[in-house]
Design an enzyme around this catalytic site. Structure first.
Site, PDB file in Angstrom:
ATOM      1  CG  ASN A   1      -2.201  -0.813   0.936  1.00  0.00           C
ATOM      2  OD1 ASN A   1      -3.044  -0.414   0.130  1.00  0.00           O
ATOM      3  ND2 ASN A   1      -2.309  -1.965   1.581  1.00  0.00           N
TER       4      ASN A   1
ATOM      5  CG  HIS B   1      -9.504  -2.881   8.889  1.00  0.00           C
ATOM      6  ND1 HIS B   1      -8.599  -3.528   9.702  1.00  0.00           N
ATOM      7  CD2 HIS B   1     -10.612  -3.657   8.863  1.00  0.00           C
ATOM      8  CE1 HIS B   1      -9.152  -4.637  10.159  1.00  0.00           C
ATOM      9  NE2 HIS B   1     -10.371  -4.742   9.666  1.00  0.00           N
TER      10      HIS B   1
ATOM     11  CG  ASN C   1      -5.567   1.911   9.575  1.00  0.00           C
ATOM     12  OD1 ASN C   1      -4.471   1.492   9.200  1.00  0.00           O
ATOM     13  ND2 ASN C   1      -6.492   1.095  10.066  1.00  0.00           N
TER      14      ASN C   1
ATOM     15  CG  MET D   1       0.475  -5.202  11.322  1.00  0.00           C
ATOM     16  SD  MET D   1      -1.176  -4.912  10.613  1.00  0.00           S
ATOM     17  CE  MET D   1      -2.005  -6.404  11.177  1.00  0.00           C
ATOM     18  NE  ARG D   2       4.789  -2.076  17.334  1.00  0.00           N
ATOM     19  CZ  ARG D   2       4.887  -3.003  18.265  1.00  0.00           C
ATOM     20  NH1 ARG D   2       4.213  -2.901  19.382  1.00  0.00           N
ATOM     21  NH2 ARG D   2       5.677  -4.038  18.084  1.00  0.00           N
TER      22      ARG D   2
ATOM     23  CG  ASP E   1      -9.332  -1.575  12.640  1.00  0.00           C
ATOM     24  OD1 ASP E   1      -8.392  -0.879  12.214  1.00  0.00           O
ATOM     25  OD2 ASP E   1      -9.214  -2.783  12.894  1.00  0.00           O
TER      26      ASP E   1
ATOM     27  CB  THR F   1      -6.582  -6.139  -6.448  1.00  0.00           C
ATOM     28  OG1 THR F   1      -7.939  -6.498  -6.185  1.00  0.00           O
ATOM     29  CG2 THR F   1      -5.734  -7.384  -6.596  1.00  0.00           C
TER      30      THR F   1
HETATM   31  C1  GAR Z   1      -3.145  -4.676   4.061  1.00  0.00           C
HETATM   32  O1  GAR Z   1      -4.065  -5.646   3.641  1.00  0.00           O
HETATM   33  C2  GAR Z   1      -3.764  -3.758   5.085  1.00  0.00           C
HETATM   34  O2  GAR Z   1      -5.103  -3.454   4.807  1.00  0.00           O
HETATM   35  C3  GAR Z   1      -3.658  -4.594   6.318  1.00  0.00           C
HETATM   36  O3  GAR Z   1      -2.381  -5.182   6.259  1.00  0.00           O
HETATM   37  C4  GAR Z   1      -2.015  -5.346   4.885  1.00  0.00           C
HETATM   38  C5  GAR Z   1      -0.681  -4.685   4.652  1.00  0.00           C
HETATM   39  O4  GAR Z   1      -0.195  -4.970   3.376  1.00  0.00           O
HETATM   40  N1  GAR Z   1      -3.812  -3.802   7.490  1.00  0.00           N
HETATM   41  C6  GAR Z   1      -4.331  -4.267   8.623  1.00  0.00           C
HETATM   42  O5  GAR Z   1      -4.711  -5.406   8.772  1.00  0.00           O
HETATM   43  C7  GAR Z   1      -4.409  -3.240   9.734  1.00  0.00           C
HETATM   44  N2  GAR Z   1      -5.092  -3.782  10.866  1.00  0.00           N
HETATM   45  P1  GAR Z   1       0.973  -4.081   2.747  1.00  0.00           P
HETATM   46  O6  GAR Z   1       2.094  -4.036   3.785  1.00  0.00           O
HETATM   47  O7  GAR Z   1       1.404  -4.834   1.534  1.00  0.00           O
HETATM   48  O8  GAR Z   1       0.421  -2.732   2.434  1.00  0.00           O
END
Ligand code: GAR
Length: 209
Positions: A14, A109, A107, A90-91, A145, A172
């Site tokens: 992302n 999610h 953020n 993830m914090r 969230d 995607t």
């Molecule tokens: C993504 O799917 C994001 O939405 C999720 O972690 C992944 C990170 O992927 N986030 C969470 O679960 C937050 N609680 P990336 O490092 O390739 O962007």
């Protein structure tokens, strides 16, 4: 151009799509730094390859959550960000941290919030028999969230999907939703007011992709 600091813990896909969107001449934001709590986050190399400065703050280097955040905030303040994008970070941020950058932290999610906040979201969506899933880009508030949505995007849940299958399909559309949400924020089309995402005259607060 608005200054953005991206926070990651993992592969950083992302963050990378945000950085690519920012590379367009007419995009109203730039990523000035990437912060990670994990020294081995794959996204760090991706950022470095683009020439974006990276900063790593391993939690274990600090005695407490407060000390960890204090170090992060000290560097964050030096970066003078207009917008902070949590991108697979993830914090949970403390109330104090969030208050310092009130209304400026986004953020992403991987669920259609308010459904399935927290961890293991794809398995829970499948177990609940959902026929659609998706992602939400939202303002960060103190509850996990829980902040108001800016952009959501949906995908089908297909028969036989594993959580990994669904995660890949949702990812995607994350890559479409997050650049859109960042653009809306950076151009001033959306802001948080009384706990809601509101559109300003120039644009729509809640768009789908
Ligand atoms: C993504 O799917 C994001 O939405 C999720 O972690 C992944 C990170 O992927 N986030 C969470 O679960 C937050 N609680 P990336 O490092 O390739 O962007």
């Amino acid at each position: 151009r608005k200054r953005v600091v991206a926070f990651i813990s993992g592969s950083g896909s992302n963050m990378l799509t945000l950085a690519k969107a920012c590379a367009a001449a007419d995009f109203p934001a730039e990523i000035v730094a990437v912060f990670s709590d994990k020294p081995d986050a794959g996204g760090l190399e991706k950022a470095q390859a683009l020439g974006i400065p990276t900063f790593v703050f391993p939690r274990k280097d600090f005695a407490s959550k407060e000390a960890h955040e204090e170090a992060i905030l000290a560097e964050l303040d030096r970066q003078r960000p207009d917008i902070i994008c949590l991108a697979g970070y993830m914090r949970l941020l403390s109330g104090r941290f969030i208050a310092r950058y009130e209304g400026r932290i986004l953020n992403i999610h991987p669920s259609l919030l308010p459904l399935f906040p927290g961890l293991d979201t794809h398995r829970r969506a499948i177990d609940a028999g959902m026929k659609i899933a998706g992602c939400t880009v939202h303002f960060v508030t103190e509850g996990m969230d829980e902040g108001p949505a800016i952009v959501q995007a949906a995908v089908p849940v297909l028969a036989g999907d594993t959580p990994a299958d669904l995660a890949a399909r949702v990812l995607t559309v994350e890559h479409q939703a997050y650049p859109l949400a960042l653009r809306l924020m950076a151009e001033g089309s959306v802001r948080m007011e009384n706990g809601r995402a509101v559109a300003t005259e120039t644009g729509g607060a809640t768009e789908s992709v």
